[in-house]
Scaffold this motif. Structure first.
Motif, PDB file in Angstrom:
ATOM      1  N   LEU A   1       0.830  -1.209   0.000  1.00  0.00           N
ATOM      2  CA  LEU A   1       0.000   0.000   0.000  1.00  0.00           C
ATOM      3  C   LEU A   1       0.862   1.256   0.000  1.00  0.00           C
ATOM      4  O   LEU A   1       0.546   2.239  -0.685  1.00  0.00           O
ATOM      5  N   HIS A   2       1.958   1.221   0.761  1.00  0.00           N
ATOM      6  CA  HIS A   2       2.861   2.371   0.804  1.00  0.00           C
ATOM      7  C   HIS A   2       3.421   2.675  -0.572  1.00  0.00           C
ATOM      8  O   HIS A   2       3.654   3.843  -0.928  1.00  0.00           O
ATOM      9  N   GLN A   3       3.664   1.627  -1.362  1.00  0.00           N
ATOM     10  CA  GLN A   3       4.180   1.823  -2.708  1.00  0.00           C
ATOM     11  C   GLN A   3       3.198   2.579  -3.593  1.00  0.00           C
ATOM     12  O   GLN A   3       3.584   3.192  -4.583  1.00  0.00           O
ATOM     13  N   HIS A   4       1.930   2.530  -3.219  1.00  0.00           N
ATOM     14  CA  HIS A   4       0.889   3.251  -3.962  1.00  0.00           C
ATOM     15  C   HIS A   4       0.506   4.567  -3.276  1.00  0.00           C
ATOM     16  O   HIS A   4      -0.511   5.176  -3.615  1.00  0.00           O
ATOM     17  N   GLY A   5       1.304   4.965  -2.291  1.00  0.00           N
ATOM     18  CA  GLY A   5       1.060   6.246  -1.631  1.00  0.00           C
ATOM     19  C   GLY A   5      -0.013   6.223  -0.564  1.00  0.00           C
ATOM     20  O   GLY A   5      -0.511   7.280  -0.165  1.00  0.00           O
ATOM     21  N   ILE A   6      -0.386   5.045  -0.071  1.00  0.00           N
ATOM     22  CA  ILE A   6      -1.421   4.941   0.967  1.00  0.00           C
ATOM     23  C   ILE A   6      -0.776   4.477   2.267  1.00  0.00           C
ATOM     24  O   ILE A   6      -0.109   3.447   2.300  1.00  0.00           O
ATOM     25  N   LYS A   7      -0.959   5.256   3.318  1.00  0.00           N
ATOM     26  CA  LYS A   7      -0.430   4.891   4.629  1.00  0.00           C
ATOM     27  C   LYS A   7      -1.558   4.323   5.481  1.00  0.00           C
ATOM     28  O   LYS A   7      -2.530   5.016   5.780  1.00  0.00           O
ATOM     29  N   LEU A   8      -1.398   3.068   5.865  1.00  0.00           N
ATOM     30  CA  LEU A   8      -2.404   2.390   6.677  1.00  0.00           C
ATOM     31  C   LEU A   8      -1.667   1.609   7.759  1.00  0.00           C
ATOM     32  O   LEU A   8      -0.714   0.879   7.468  1.00  0.00           O
TER      33      LEU A   8
END
Length: 343
Positions: free
Chosen positions: A50-57
Motif C-alpha cells: 500500500l505504501h508503494q501506492h502512496g497509501i499509509k495504513l
C-alpha cells in the motif's frame, strides 16, 4: 485477457472452504481473513504494498478489519481496500461489496448527534461526517483535565489534555476529539502531539472555520468495565494566530455528565490578566454566563473545578484589559472569543 488470472485465482480453499464461496457470503472480516490466508501474505507485506501506492495504513487498522472490530469507512480506507483486492488477486469489488452500507450510515448518524448542539454550525457536522463516532458513545468520562499555557502575547500557546474513560461494552478502541479556535480561522490549525497510551487515527480539519477533529486509537480494544487514561498536547502555531480575534476564553463542552473536570490556565508573567472568571452554560445557551471570579496564584496560574458537570460548557474567561462597565454577571462574548474542546 487481463481479468482472467484474477477470476481463476479465487479457487483456493481455506480450512476446507472455497474462497470464492466465502467471498460471496461474507461477512467482510471473515472474507478478508480468508483472502489473506489463501495468499499467504502478512499484514506487514500488505502495508508495504500500500505504501508503494502512496497509501499509509497502520497494521492496527488492518488487524481491526480482520477481527471485525472495524470496517473500512473513510474515502482513503475504501481506496486502500480496492488496492488490497488487487494485492490479494481478488476480483474487483469482492471485498468492498461485503461492506454494509448501514455501517456508514450509522456512523454518520452518530456524528450528526455529536454535532446536534450546534445546529447553526453545519461545518461541525460536515467535519465529523467522515469520522466513525459510534465507539465514542460507549465510553464514560470519569476525569478530564486541561492545562492551558498562555504566551507573552496573551494568546493560547498549547493545551495538555488528559482523560480517564471507562468502556461500557467490549471492544471499544477509540475516542473522539473536536477542537475549535476562532483565532485560527483561515490559518494553520493546531497540531496534536505528545500522545500517551493512544495514537492518532483519522483526522479531519476545516481551516476556514478553525476546526480540527479526529479520533484517538487506544493501544488495544478495551473490555467492558476497563479504564484507559490518555494524554495529548495541542499546539497553536504562534505565527498563525489572528490577533484581531484574540482568544480570551478556554472551555470544554461536555455532551454528558463528567464527575470531575479541572481546567488550569498558566499565564506568562509578561501577559498577566486583569481578571479571571469562571463561566458555564447549557448546550443551548448562546452566551454562557460568568459564575464567579477567580484568584490568580503566585505561580501565575488559575484553575477551576467542575463536579458532576454536564451537559454544557465549562471554562475560564480572562480580561487583558478590564472594562469599567463590566459587572460580575457579564456574559462571555461567545461569538468572538472561544476555544473549545468537545468530549
Amino acid at each position: 485477457m487481463s481479468a482472467q488470472p484474477v477470476t481463476t485465482s479465487v479457487r483456493p480453499e481455506v480450512d476446507g472452504e472455497d474462497l470464492a464461496e466465502i467471498l460471496r457470503v461474507g461477512p467482510f472480516a471473515r472474507a478478508f481473513r480468508a483472502a489473506i490466508a489463501a495468499r499467504g501474505l502478512g499484514l506487514e507485506r500488505i502495508q508495504d504494498r500500500l505504501h508503494q501506492h502512496g497509501i499509509k495504513l497502520s497494521i492496527a487498522t488492518l488487524s481491526y478489519w480482520q477481527s471485525g472490530l472495524r470496517h473500512p469507512e473513510r474515502a482513503e480506507s475504501l481506496r486502500a481496500l480496492k488496492l488490497i483486492e488487487g494485492i490479494l488477486e481478488l476480483p474487483a469489488g469482492s471485498l468492498s461489496s461485503l461492506l454494509r452500507s448501514s455501517t456508514r450510515r450509522a456512523s454518520r448518524g452518530m456524528s450528526g448527534g455529536v454535532a446536534e448542539p450546534w445546529p447553526e454550525r453545519p461545518e461541525i457536522a460536515e467535519l465529523l461526517s467522515d469520522i466513525p463516532t459510534t465507539p465514542d458513545t460507549s465510553l464514560r468520562r470519569l476525569h478530564q483535565r486541561d492545562r492551558v499555557t498562555i504566551g507573552p502575547d496573551g494568546l493560547i500557546r498549547s493545551t495538555i489534555c488528559s482523560q480517564v474513560m471507562r468502556a461500557e461494552r467490549d471492544g471499544v478502541d477509540r475516542s473522539l476529539f473536536l477542537f475549535g479556535c476562532q483565532g485560527h480561522a483561515g490559518h494553520d490549525l493546531p497540531l496534536v502531539t505528545n500522545l500517551r497510551n493512544c495514537e492518532l487515527g483519522h483526522v479531519s480539519s476545516n481551516p476556514d472555520h478553525g476546526l480540527i477533529g479526529g479520533e484517538f486509537v487506544f493501544e488495544r480494544p478495551l473490555r467492558k468495565g476497563e479504564t484507559v487514561r490518555i494524554e495529548y498536547q495541542v499546539h497553536n502555531p504562534p505565527e498563525s494566530a489572528d490577533k484581531r480575534h484574540r482568544t480570551e476564553s478556554f472551555s470544554r463542552c461536555f455532551l454528558h455528565t463528567v464527575p470531575v473536570y479541572l481546567v488550569e490556565l498558566c499565564f506568562d508573567e509578561r501577559a498577566l490578566p486583569r481578571r479571571c472568571q469562571q463561566f458555564k452554560g447549557r448546550l443551548s445557551d448562546e452566551n454562557p454566563r460568568i459564575t464567579r471570579n477567580l484568584e490568580l496564584g503566585i505561580a501565575n496560574t488559575v484553575w477551576s473545578v467542575g463536579r458532576n458537570f454536564g451537559p454544557g460548557y465549562f471554562g475560564i474567561h480572562w480580561d487583558s484589559e478590564l472594562a469599567q462597565d463590566e459587572g460580575e454577571d457579564s456574559v462571555v462574548d461567545w461569538s468572538s472569543h472561544w476555544s473549545c474542546n468537545v468530549v
